[in-house]
Each structure stands twice: as structure tokens, then as C-alpha cells.
Design a protein around this motif. Structure first.
Motif, short mmCIF file in Angstrom:
data_model
loop_
_atom_site.label_atom_id
_atom_site.label_comp_id
_atom_site.label_asym_id
_atom_site.label_seq_id
_atom_site.Cartn_x
_atom_site.Cartn_y
_atom_site.Cartn_z
N VAL A 71 0.84 -1.21 0.00
CA VAL A 71 0.00 0.00 0.00
C VAL A 71 0.87 1.25 0.00
O VAL A 71 0.63 2.19 -0.78
N LEU A 72 1.89 1.28 0.86
CA LEU A 72 2.73 2.48 0.96
C LEU A 72 3.51 2.71 -0.33
O LEU A 72 3.66 3.85 -0.79
N ARG A 73 4.03 1.64 -0.96
CA ARG A 73 4.79 1.80 -2.20
C ARG A 73 3.89 2.24 -3.36
O ARG A 73 4.30 3.04 -4.20
N GLU A 74 2.67 1.73 -3.40
CA GLU A 74 1.75 2.13 -4.46
C GLU A 74 1.46 3.63 -4.38
O GLU A 74 1.39 4.32 -5.40
N LEU A 75 1.27 4.15 -3.18
CA LEU A 75 0.97 5.57 -3.03
C LEU A 75 2.21 6.43 -3.26
O LEU A 75 2.14 7.50 -3.86
N ALA A 76 3.38 5.96 -2.77
CA ALA A 76 4.59 6.77 -2.89
C ALA A 76 5.12 6.79 -4.32
O ALA A 76 5.79 7.75 -4.72
N ASN A 77 4.84 5.78 -5.11
CA ASN A 77 5.35 5.73 -6.48
C ASN A 77 4.57 6.59 -7.45
O ASN A 77 4.99 6.76 -8.60
N ALA A 87 -11.34 7.94 -2.25
CA ALA A 87 -11.83 7.32 -3.49
C ALA A 87 -10.68 6.95 -4.41
O ALA A 87 -10.69 5.90 -5.05
N ASP A 88 -9.65 7.84 -4.46
CA ASP A 88 -8.48 7.52 -5.29
C ASP A 88 -7.77 6.27 -4.78
O ASP A 88 -7.34 5.42 -5.56
N ILE A 89 -7.66 6.18 -3.46
CA ILE A 89 -6.98 5.02 -2.88
C ILE A 89 -7.78 3.75 -3.13
O ILE A 89 -7.21 2.70 -3.48
N ASN A 90 -9.08 3.84 -2.99
CA ASN A 90 -9.91 2.65 -3.23
C ASN A 90 -9.80 2.20 -4.68
O ASN A 90 -9.77 0.99 -4.98
N THR A 91 -9.74 3.15 -5.61
CA THR A 91 -9.62 2.79 -7.02
C THR A 91 -8.26 2.20 -7.32
O THR A 91 -8.14 1.21 -8.07
N ARG A 92 -7.22 2.80 -6.75
CA ARG A 92 -5.86 2.36 -7.04
C ARG A 92 -5.58 0.99 -6.43
O ARG A 92 -4.82 0.19 -7.00
N LEU A 93 -6.19 0.70 -5.28
CA LEU A 93 -5.95 -0.55 -4.57
C LEU A 93 -7.22 -1.38 -4.52
O LEU A 93 -7.57 -1.97 -3.49
N ALA A 94 -7.93 -1.43 -5.64
CA ALA A 94 -9.20 -2.14 -5.69
C ALA A 94 -9.03 -3.64 -5.52
O ALA A 94 -10.00 -4.35 -5.21
N TYR A 95 -7.81 -4.17 -5.70
CA TYR A 95 -7.60 -5.60 -5.57
C TYR A 95 -7.52 -6.04 -4.12
O TYR A 95 -7.43 -7.23 -3.83
N LEU A 96 -7.51 -5.10 -3.15
CA LEU A 96 -7.51 -5.44 -1.73
C LEU A 96 -8.92 -5.40 -1.17
O LEU A 96 -9.77 -4.62 -1.64
N LEU A 97 -9.17 -6.21 -0.16
CA LEU A 97 -10.46 -6.16 0.52
C LEU A 97 -10.61 -4.85 1.26
O LEU A 97 -9.63 -4.32 1.82
N PRO A 98 -11.81 -4.27 1.29
CA PRO A 98 -12.00 -2.97 1.98
C PRO A 98 -11.59 -3.02 3.44
O PRO A 98 -11.00 -2.06 3.95
#
Length: 456
Positions: A71-77, A87-98
Motif C-alpha cells: 500500500v505504501l509503495r503504491e501511493l509513494a510511487n 476514493a483515489d486510494i480505493n480505485t488504485r488498490l481495488a484488488y484489496l479487501l476494503p
């Protein structure tokens, strides 16, 4: 937010007081020892915010750690924006369970890895999080490279700190410790006499030497820095000595491998040696499978008791006596003709020893003035010769002054006892030679302490 996420966030947000931390830490030490009296504890406690960040990332099982770093690398990259809505985070990491994503975000936020801007309703990656990710990415990148000696990361830390003027004694000590470990490992491999371990260690030694060459410029910059303190200078000088000891092991590897080569056993005229057979056996994971269909009947062990052994011995003694005296010795046979493969090498060693002995004679040793040190460049002593002969002579130079070799017998021992000193440098000298274009600049000098002996 679900009840599970709320409970997790509440547990993370609970931080013990400073007095509770002091009492908990003191419980690990002897009663008569105060925690505040230990210098390393002071430095570690001063870095508590950074250490807590690593605790937040790496506490728990590997799966949980992997998800937090993901999660941290996805946001930092994402360099296109510095702020992320939920909403941006949910879209970017949609493959994770809420629920899992919610738990990870709360943990990163409560430990200052993510900053929450309540006015704008966005998350931001903190500078400390970027520093931590940069350190982890550097270690992961160097881990994927071919660094069998495991020196690259330590050297990169020293190089980076030196570039910004912040190299510390601790960073140099880590690098020094690794070089000392490598030296001991290589010495153990040489002492083991195992060809496979020797060749594996020699490959790691070549990798370590590549890093040593890269780090020489950094060490020269540290030792020439007038602003560096005395401890930093001492650590850099100790690293230089450790590097020299590491580089000088080339001759030890060569002698050990040559000794193994001389002792190798060949199987008849097949051309195969015991080393070839061992390498072939190591290539099979299941050695027992090689015996499949090779033995037609199982082995039946036979056992015999001492009583039966005595009976057989008595029978042999009483009934199988020789009936006649021996007719004489068998006729002699010519010994098989063999070729000595070491004649050429031994002759080359004898010629080289004679040449160096002539240099060691005081009247023949070149000198510019009466009181000047008597020395000669190594390349003038090695040449003229072919590349193979010059390389062989150069490999023998580290034996000069070797006390362990001098105590033995043979031509190499006589070479070690010569009153000559071999002084190599890092400088290269260009040569006008048909086979050798350049060579390390080095000198052969007459030992001043043995000058009187040479003169007599």
C-alpha cells in the motif's frame, strides 16, 4: 468504519507513557545497571520516532508486512500527485479487501507514515515514509544484483554519506566488519583444502575485489578530508588495511589450487579425475537412484564368530604349509616410462630464482648513489618474457618475505628467504612490450636490515 477496524485503530493509537517505556526497558537489564548510563541506548532512544516507523511496518507476520509495504509503495510511487482522496486510494488498490485496506491505512496514519489533511480530506505520504522506502528499495535493488560478497549495500551507504558530507564511524565500522569476515572466511576455505570450497570462495573473492576497487576512491576522499574527525580517519585507515589483506590473498588461492592440482588422482588412462567424479555426483540430487537396476540381488552380509576364525586359522597353519623352498626372486622388469609434466614449470621457477638471487647480490643491485635505497622496478625484473611467464613470475612475488613459506623446504622457500621487499602500488605504468601493454607500478628493494649480510 467497521467494528474490527475501529478496534485495530484504537489498539494502534494506544501509546505507553514515557515512564512506562522506561520501566519496561529497565526490566531487561541488571538491577545495578541504569539504562541511561549506556551510550548506545541513548542513541537508539533518540532515534525512537524512526524506529517506531519500522516497527509499524514490520511488526507481525510476513503477509501483514507485505500488504503494508504494498500500500505504501503504491501511493509513494505516484509522482503525478501528492494528495490522495479515499476514493483515489480505493480505485488504485481495488484488488484489496476494503476491511484489510482500512486496517492498513489506519496503521500507516497512526504511525506518521501517512498524513491526513482533514480540511481537504486527502492523504499524503510523509517525508519519513519516503526516506524509509528509499532505504528499503536500495537494499532490495542491491539484493537482486550479483553480489556474492554482500559488500555492495554497505559500500553504497558509505558512498552516499560521503557525497553529502555525513559519513559516520558506525557506517565505516559495518564495512570494516564485513571485510574482516570475508578475510576469515577465505582463510578458512584455503585451510580446508577442499577444491570446491576453494573455487567458490575464489569467485566470491573476485566479487569482493571489484567492490574494493570501487571503494578505494571513496576511502581516499575520506582520509584526505580535513573536516573528518580522528575516529573517522582511523576507521578509514583500518578499512584500507583490511582491503590490502583481502587483495594479498590472490597468491594464497593460487598456491592452494596448484597444490590440489599436483595431488589430483586420475583414473587410469580415462582422463577423468576424482574432481570430475565428485562434480558429477553433486549434480544428482538422489544418489540412491543411481543404484536402481544396478544390483540384481540384495547384498547378504555374512557374520563369523571368533571360534570359527580360530578353527580356520589352525587349518591354514597345519595343512597349507609350503612344500618347497622358494625358487628365488622373480626376474626384474623395466619401470614404465612416464613424462614429468612439471619439468618446464620447475625450470622456469629455477631461472626466476636465479635472476632474483642475482638482484639480491649487493654488487649487482642497481643504485643511483652510494647512500640511496637499492631498488629496481618490478616490470624491469619481470620482462622480457611472454605473458604466461610474466604472469607466473608476478604470482610468486608475494612470497618474498613470507615467514611461513620461508620455514619450508624447496625452491619457493628459497625465494621467500631472499633479502628483497616487494612494494606494490595502485598506479599503472604503460609498457613498450609486444605482449603486455600495462602493469601495476611496483618496486623490488634490498632489505636494509639484511644489507650487512648481503655485503658480506
Amino acid at each position: 468504519m467497521s467494528h474490527t477496524a475501529q478496534a485495530t485503530a484504537a489498539a494502534v493509537d494506544h501509546n505507553p507513557t514515557e515512564q512506562e517505556q522506561q520501566d519496561s526497558l529497565q526490566a531487561h537489564f541488571q538491577p545495578h545497571v541504569s539504562v541511561d548510563e549506556i551510550e548506545q541506548v541513548f542513541h537508539l532512544k533518540r532515534a525512537q520516532p524512526l524506529l517506531q516507523v519500522f516497527t509499524a511496518l514490520f511488526h507481525g507476520g510476513f503477509e501483514s508486512v507485505l500488504v503494508r509495504l504494498l500500500v505504501l509503495r503504491e501511493l509513494a510511487n505516484d509522482a503525478a500527485t501528492s494528495a490522495f482522496t479515499r476514493a483515489d486510494i480505493n480505485t488504485r488498490l481495488a484488488y484489496l479487501l476494503p476491511e484489510s485496506l482500512e486496517t492498513v491505512l489506519n496503521r500507516l496514519r497512526s504511525n506518521q507514515l501517512l498524513a491526513w489533511d482533514a480540511q481537504q480530506g486527502v492523504y499524503r505520504v510523509t517525508p519519513m515514509a519516503r526516506n524509509v522506502l528509499s532505504a528499503i528499495d536500495g537494499l532490495l535493488t542491491l539484493g537482486r544484483e550479483e553480489d556474492g560478497a554482500e559488500v555492495g549495500f554497505l559500500l553504497s551507504q558509505v558512498a552516499g554519506a560521503q557525497a553529502v558530507g555525513g559519513v559516520t564511524t558506525e557506517q565505516l565500522q559495518h564495512l570494516l566488519g564485513r571485510l574482516v569476515d570475508l578475510t576469515e572466511e577465505f582463510r578458512d576455505a584455503i585451510a580446508s583444502g577442499s577444491e570446491f570450497r576453494l573455487r567458490e570462495s575464489q569467485a566470491k573473492w573476485h566479487t569482493a575485489c571489484d567492490w574494493v576497487e570501487k571503494g578505494s576512491e571513496i576511502l581516499r576522499a575520506i582520509t584526505s578530508d580535513e573536516n573528518a574527525d580522528a575516529a573517522t580517519h582511523r576507521a578509514a585507515q583500518a578499512i584500507g588495511r583490511a582491503q590490502s589483506a583481502l587483495l594479498n590473498m590472490q597468491g594464497m588461492f593460487s598456491r592452494a589450487l596448484n597444490q590440489i592440482e599436483r595431488q589430483r588422482v586420475h583414473l587410469g588412462q580415462s582422463g577423468l579425475s576424482t574432481t570430475d567424479i565428485k562434480r558429477w555426483l553433486l549434480a544428482h540430487e538422489d544418489l540412491a537412484s543411481l543404484a536402481a537396476d544396478a544390483i540384481e540381488q540384495p547384498v547378504k552380509p555374512l557374520f563369523i564368530t571368533p571360534a570359527e576364525m580360530i578353527d580356520v586359522a589352525e587349518t591354514e597353519l597345519t595343512t597349507l604349509r609350503p612344500t618347497s623352498a622358494m625358487a628365488g626372486l622373480p626376474s626384474g622388469e623395466d619401470a614404465p616410462l612416464t613424462m614429468n609434466e612439471t619439468t618446464a614449470m620447475q625450470k622456469e621457477l629455477d631461472d626466476w630464482l636465479t635472476r632474483l638471487s642475482d638482484f639480491a647480490t649487493l654488487n649487482n643491485f642497481p643504485s643511483v648513489a652510494e647512500e640511496s635505497p637499492r631498488e629496481t622496478p618490478v616490470h624491469e625484473a619481470l620482462l622480457p618474457a611472454s605473458f604466461a611467464v610474466a604472469s607466473y613470475r608476478a604470482s610468486l612475488l608475494p612470497l618474498l618475505g613470507d615467514e611461513g613459506e620461508a620455514s619450508l623446504q624447496g625452491a619457493t622457500a628459497e625465494l621467500a628467504r631472499l633479502p628483497l621487499t616487494f612494494a606494490p602500488t595502485d598506479t599503472m605504468v604503460q609498457l613498450d612490450d609486444m605482449e603486455i601493454a600495462a602493469m601495476s607500478l611496483a618496486n623490488l628493494s634490498l632489505n636494509l636490515k639484511d644489507d650487512g649480510k648481503a655485503a658480506s
